[in-house]
Enzyme design. Structure first.
Site, PDB file in Angstrom:
ATOM      1  N   TYR A  97       0.820  -1.211   0.000  1.00 55.06           N
ATOM      2  CA  TYR A  97       0.000   0.000   0.000  1.00 55.06           C
ATOM      3  C   TYR A  97       0.854   1.262   0.000  1.00 55.06           C
ATOM      4  CZ  TYR A  97      -3.696  -3.188   1.764  1.00 55.06           C
ATOM      5  OH  TYR A  97      -4.576  -4.223   1.947  1.00 55.06           O
ATOM      6  N   LYS A 106       1.264  -6.488   6.116  1.00 58.86           N
ATOM      7  CA  LYS A 106       1.318  -7.692   5.294  1.00 58.86           C
ATOM      8  C   LYS A 106       2.577  -7.714   4.437  1.00 58.86           C
ATOM      9  CE  LYS A 106      -3.639  -7.000   4.707  1.00 58.86           C
ATOM     10  NZ  LYS A 106      -3.592  -5.528   4.752  1.00 58.86           N
ATOM     11  N   HIS A 120       0.430 -11.781   2.397  1.00 57.98           N
ATOM     12  CA  HIS A 120      -0.622 -11.048   1.693  1.00 57.98           C
ATOM     13  C   HIS A 120      -1.396 -11.939   0.713  1.00 57.98           C
ATOM     14  CE1 HIS A 120      -1.634  -6.645   0.478  1.00 57.98           C
ATOM     15  NE2 HIS A 120      -2.698  -7.422   0.391  1.00 57.98           N
TER      16      HIS A 120
END
Length: 285
Positions: free
Chosen positions: A57, A82, A115
């Site tokens: 992210y 993650k 993830h």
């Protein structure tokens, strides 16, 4: 700024390693790095005490900054991150965890997840073993997975001897995943829902709208309440302060059995995200 301390309104569940996670958290998927600190600050002000981020992210730094500047004790905020696909493998997982902790500027993490299973890479077992090592060092409280199917979970448990505490999967009324949730329950794995509102697509459903009118709540609140009553951990995301607050205000009403059934009947098995069996973004071709 004032941070609410009455977080007992948020129910928690005990994970299979004895640790505790709030049932309602705040997700930052697709929150731009420059907006992450402000969004997390708003969430903490409202009363959220669980924040979910990920290396891919690219907003871990903003998340960590907001938590540090909140004035809350570190143990009052449950942090999840993650490991991205490109970093799977034993040694690379150890390095990736160090990078995540540097981005967050934290001494420890509450929950670290793989993830995606990325079966094409066949590295998830070695990855989880590295996470077991990190946990043994006391640098992470719990370890789990994201987007794993039953088959992926069975292999991981069989080859590492440890059951992940949690599996974070795409889950919303159009993809309710009853079989996977049943497997989780049988093995003591918590179910956590990403895209819990169907990335907004579920909010316009007429059934959801009708139930929202019946209970005097928004469609988003109805869906989040559906998740909670199913037993899911849920992590809605928003960058709009009013919606962040609205999504948190879900503990003063309940859906009836009939309303729960109507929402669950919307399940078509339709994914918005990738298929975990084939997803391989991040691998070198």
């Amino acid at each position: 700024m004032t941070y609410r301390s009455e977080t007992s309104a948020v129910p928690s569940i005990v994970l299979n390693d004895g640790s505790v996670i709030p049932r309602l958290g705040f997700g930052v998927f697709q929150v731009p790095p420059g907006d992450a600190a402000a969004a997390v600050t708003s969430a903490l002000e409202v009363g959220y005490r669980s924040i979910d981020t990920a290396a891919v992210y690219a907003n871990e730094a903003g998340v960590g900054d907001a938590v540090r500047k909140s004035g809350l004790d570190r143990d009052e905020v449950y942090l999840t991150s993650k490991l991205w696909n490109s970093e799977q493998g034993y040694d690379s997982t150890l390095r990736a965890f160090d990078a995540t902790m540097a981005e967050l500027d934290m001494d420890y993490l509450d929950l670290y997840l793989i993830h995606w299973p990325v079966p094409a890479a066949d590295r998830c077992v070695d990855t989880f073993r590295a996470m077991q090592e990190i946990k043994s060092q006391g640098r992470v409280g719990s370890i789990g997975v994201s987007n794993f199917t039953r088959e992926h979970l069975e292999r991981l448990i069989g080859e590492t001897g440890e059951t992940p505490v949690l599996n974070q999967v795409e889950l919303h009324p159009s993809l309710a995943q009853p079989e996977l949730r049943a497997f989780h329950a049988e093995h003591g794995i918590a179910t956590e829902a990403w895209a819990p509102l169907g990335q907004g697509s579920e909010l316009k459903d007429p059934t959801i709208g009708s139930i929202a009118a019946e209970v005097g709540r928004s469609p988003a609140q109805v869906i989040i309440r559906w998740h909670l009553q199913l037993g899911n951990v849920v992590i809605p995301k928003s960058v709009t302060p009013s919606r962040i607050e609205e999504n948190f205000d879900v503990f003063s009403f309940e859906l009836s059995f009939e309303q729960m059934q109507l929402i669950s009947a919307l399940d078509t098995g339709s994914r918005l995200g990738p298929d975990p069996a084939t997803f391989r973004v991040g691998l070198e071709d």
